[in-house]
Design a protein around this motif. Structure first.
Motif, PDB file in Angstrom:
ATOM      1  N   ARG A  55      10.300 206.689  13.767  1.00  0.00           N
ATOM      2  CA  ARG A  55      11.364 206.157  14.637  1.00  0.00           C
ATOM      3  C   ARG A  55      12.498 205.525  13.816  1.00  0.00           C
ATOM      4  O   ARG A  55      13.292 204.753  14.336  1.00  0.00           O
ATOM      5  N   LEU A 104       5.794 202.858  12.943  1.00  0.00           N
ATOM      6  CA  LEU A 104       7.019 203.457  13.489  1.00  0.00           C
ATOM      7  C   LEU A 104       7.763 204.308  12.461  1.00  0.00           C
ATOM      8  O   LEU A 104       8.990 204.377  12.464  1.00  0.00           O
ATOM      9  N   LEU A 110      14.288 202.734  22.051  1.00  0.00           N
ATOM     10  CA  LEU A 110      12.875 202.393  21.832  1.00  0.00           C
ATOM     11  C   LEU A 110      12.356 201.551  23.000  1.00  0.00           C
ATOM     12  O   LEU A 110      13.136 200.867  23.676  1.00  0.00           O
ATOM     13  N   SER A 111      11.033 201.594  23.210  1.00  0.00           N
ATOM     14  CA  SER A 111      10.435 200.751  24.250  1.00  0.00           C
ATOM     15  C   SER A 111      10.399 199.301  23.753  1.00  0.00           C
ATOM     16  O   SER A 111      10.627 199.037  22.557  1.00  0.00           O
ATOM     17  N   GLN A 138       7.914 198.852  20.995  1.00  0.00           N
ATOM     18  CA  GLN A 138       8.398 199.438  19.720  1.00  0.00           C
ATOM     19  C   GLN A 138       9.483 198.555  19.110  1.00  0.00           C
ATOM     20  O   GLN A 138       9.524 198.357  17.887  1.00  0.00           O
ATOM     21  N   GLN A 139      10.343 198.027  19.960  1.00  0.00           N
ATOM     22  CA  GLN A 139      11.405 197.145  19.433  1.00  0.00           C
ATOM     23  C   GLN A 139      10.784 195.916  18.770  1.00  0.00           C
ATOM     24  O   GLN A 139      11.238 195.462  17.714  1.00  0.00           O
ATOM     25  N   SER A 174       1.442 196.579  25.503  1.00  0.00           N
ATOM     26  CA  SER A 174       2.345 196.405  24.350  1.00  0.00           C
ATOM     27  C   SER A 174       2.083 195.060  23.684  1.00  0.00           C
ATOM     28  O   SER A 174       2.097 194.941  22.455  1.00  0.00           O
ATOM     29  N   ARG A 222       7.928 195.762  17.396  1.00  0.00           N
ATOM     30  CA  ARG A 222       7.312 196.154  16.121  1.00  0.00           C
ATOM     31  C   ARG A 222       8.379 196.344  15.031  1.00  0.00           C
ATOM     32  O   ARG A 222       8.148 196.032  13.871  1.00  0.00           O
ATOM     33  N   ASP A 265      -0.920 195.298  21.565  1.00  0.00           N
ATOM     34  CA  ASP A 265      -0.623 196.053  20.333  1.00  0.00           C
ATOM     35  C   ASP A 265       0.086 195.162  19.309  1.00  0.00           C
ATOM     36  O   ASP A 265      -0.240 195.164  18.116  1.00  0.00           O
TER      37      ASP A 265
END
Lengths: 232, 386
Positions: A142, A139, A150-151, A154-155, A184, A157, A187
């Motif tokens: 970001r 990220l 953030l998605s 992503q949050q 997600s 991560r 991931d």
């Protein structure tokens, strides 16, 4: 993984936890014994109310056992005071929660930097370390985004970056994929697995999801406060 | 300092709420700044040192007249360069709302002692010669549209004529200007002749409201003041000699204890502020329980969390409070101009210091309950939403 002769990173011995609510006495954990070697990736599974989050909280120094002892990296954490436990957590434990628990008013970079505020690092060093952690979780672009931008994946991560930024001894993850879609979740689990395999991070993950548990090196099942089964 | 961004982020998490609270704090401290400036001005220690003009009034009350016979004795005190006298009239022009000072003076000596009253020589001469003559400041003349030659009727509130009538009519013979911009306040008064006043009043003949003394050496003003007061000590008309500003303060204090009034108003304002900001802080912390639990989880100690919440509260009060004090400071010149220089007060360092002290005190007071709650938070319960 360590050899059988080296002491485990985490040693849980005869741990019980009893909650008293008014006149009710509720035993959540019953004489649990558990060793977690350094470099392990352990999944804790079990039905709701089985005591897995309670066990995780006690290993992470968020709660104290009613009975028994917990030793992490040679320190009897069940004997530490509240202030000592706070310092110990800051130095030794990284946390990943189901709902990410990022501070919404802070950018991704500032969120990741949070644990480093408790160190003596300079502002520049803190920023560099936080950037590196965000880069590690993919990220890097970001850093200035706030959690709301953030998605979910992503949050989570960002939360993982925050958990590893101070290079903790132990990473504890409470249902880290419980709020994520399948892709997600995969991931995030792949990232956790990578952190374990490539960087040797010791991890304990509480999960309901057998597919998530497959990413761990081994799985323990808890039922009614007792360890019932071990899956290699 | 490394936590400052955390404090600002927490404070402006709900921007509208924080801005509204800041506006309340700003308004409260702007009011405090103005009122405390007045309070400090009224409670400043009295001194005559370095002053070249002194006021001699009754020691017992400024509304207690002094005998005219004191004039010569005051004039004979070493260090006195000149003496004049005056008497408050308290007349009303058309409506009580049209308040302005109207004072009976001995024209020649008064104009000599007040060179800042600048007027054309002809108008000055007319004032000296016209028994019913009056002069007004340019600001006052402008306010009521008066011009030289007008007749100005005043309704007496204290001094009726011997026939019981209250109407006094004056011939406007001159309009003066203040010699300096800073003295614009003196343009808000009407001065008329004492002899006309003394002969035309029902009672009190031969008395004056106060004497004005010009000293030859301002550095000896203290000794002159003491000498004058000693002169009348233990008499029926003891005097109190003070500087002009102190005398004006004494005059204003007739409406009551300024300090007490200001304290009472500010007490009510700050009590309301306490409840308002206290509620805001409590609500803000309640909403952020999970976030505070996360901070404690990652290693922030209980005292650190306590300090963070307290600092946030003090920061809120300090930001709003400083804006309020700056606003008050900026509005003082505006008020001074609007009042024609009559409200000429400056914000002193003690007001800034007291303001900062109050900001910290209120900040701690409103922050302590939620900070205590945050400190005692059980991480496990808070994370579980219990």
């Amino acid at each position: 993984m360590e050899t059988a002769t080296t002491p485990p990173l985490v040693a849980v011995q005869g741990v019980s936890k009893v909650y008293v609510r008014g006149t009710q006495r509720l035993e959540v954990l019953h004489h649990v014994d558990l060793d977690i070697p350094r470099g392990d990736f352990l999944a804790l599974m079990g039905p709701s109310g089985s005591g897995k989050t309670t066990l995780l909280n006690m290993i992470a120094g968020l709660d104290v056992p009613t009975e028994g002892s917990i030793t992490v990296a040679g320190t009897r954490i069940d004997r530490l005071s509240s202030g000592e436990l706070a310092r110990w957590r800051a130095a030794h434990v990284g946390f990943v929660f189901q709902f990410y628990n990022l501070l919404p008013a802070l950018s991704a970079l500032k969120n990741v930097e949070l644990p480093l505020l408790l160190t003596r690092l300079s502002a520049a060093r803190r920023r560099r370390s936080a950037s590196a952690a965000l880069e590690l979780v993919g990220l890097k672009d970001r850093t200035a985004h706030k959690p709301g931008e953030l998605s979910g994946g992503q949050q989570q991560r960002v939360a993982i970056a925050r958990a590893i930024v101070s290079d903790p001894t132990l990473l504890v993850c409470d249902e880290p994929t419980g709020d994520l879609d399948r892709q997600s979740a995969e991931d995030v689990l792949t990232l956790l697995q990578r952190l374990n395999r490539e960087y040797g991070k010791t991890m304990i993950m509480v999960t309901h999801d057998p597919k998530a548990a497959e990413f761990a090196q081994r799985t323990l099942h808890l039922d009614k406060g007792t360890l019932v089964e071990q899956t290699a | 300092m490394k936590y400052l961004h955390l404090l600002f982020a927490a404070l402006f998490r709900k921007k509208t709420r924080t801005v509204l609270t800041l506006l309340s704090v700003t308004a409260a401290f702007a009011l405090f700044g103005l009122l405390d400036t007045v309070r400090v001005a009224f409670s400043a220690p009295e001194t005559v040192s370095g002053i070249d003009r002194l006021i001699v009034a009754s020691r017992f009350s400024i509304i207690q007249p002094l005998p005219y016979a004191q004039l010569a004795r005051i004039g004979s005190v070493p260090g006195v360069k000149g003496v004049t006298y005056a008497n408050w009239f308290g007349g009303i022009y058309q409506d009580p709302k049209n308040f302005f000072a109207n004072i009976a003076v001995e024209p020649r000596s008064y104009l000599e002692l007040y060179p800042e009253l600048v007027m054309p020589a002809g108008e000055r001469e007319a004032f000296l010669k016209t028994r019913t003559g009056a002069i007004v400041g340019a600001s006052l003349a402008e306010r009521f549209g008066w011009k030289v030659g007008d007749k100005i009727p005043l309704k007496a509130t204290i001094f009726p004529h011997p026939d019981g009538s209250n109407l006094w009519t004056f011939d406007l013979v001159g309009i003066y200007r203040a010699g300096e911009e800073a003295l614009r306040g003196i343009e808000q008064q009407l001065l008329f002749r004492y002899d006309y006043f003394d002969e035309g009043r029902l009672f009190g003949q031969g008395t004056v409201g106060w004497y004005i003394v010009k000293v030859s050496d301002p550095d000896r003003a203290e000794q002159v003041a003491q000498a004058i007061d000693r002169l009348f000590a233990n008499s029926a008309d003891e005097t109190k000699t003070q500087g002009e500003r102190d005398f004006q303060r004494s005059f204003a204090k007739q409406i009551g204890d300024i300090g007490l009034i200001v304290t009472a108003i500010m007490g009510a304002v700050f009590f309301t502020l306490l409840l308002l900001t206290g509620n805001t802080m409590a609500q803000s912390i309640r909403e952020r329980i999970p976030e505070l639990a996360v901070l404690k989880t990652i290693g922030f100690s209980n005292p650190t969390v306590l300090a963070l919440v307290l600092s946030e509260s003090v920061l809120l009060l300090t930001l709003g409070g400083l804006c309020g004090l700056v606003l008050a400071r900026l509005s003082l010149p505006v008020i001074r101009t609007a009042s024609g220089g009559q409200l000429d007060v400056a914000m002193r360092p003690e007001t800034w210091l007291l303001g900062l002290g109050l900001m910290s005190l209120i900040g701690v007071a409103v922050g302590l309950p939620p900070a205590w709650r945050a400190m005692r938070l059980r991480i496990v319960d808070a994370l579980a939403g219990r």
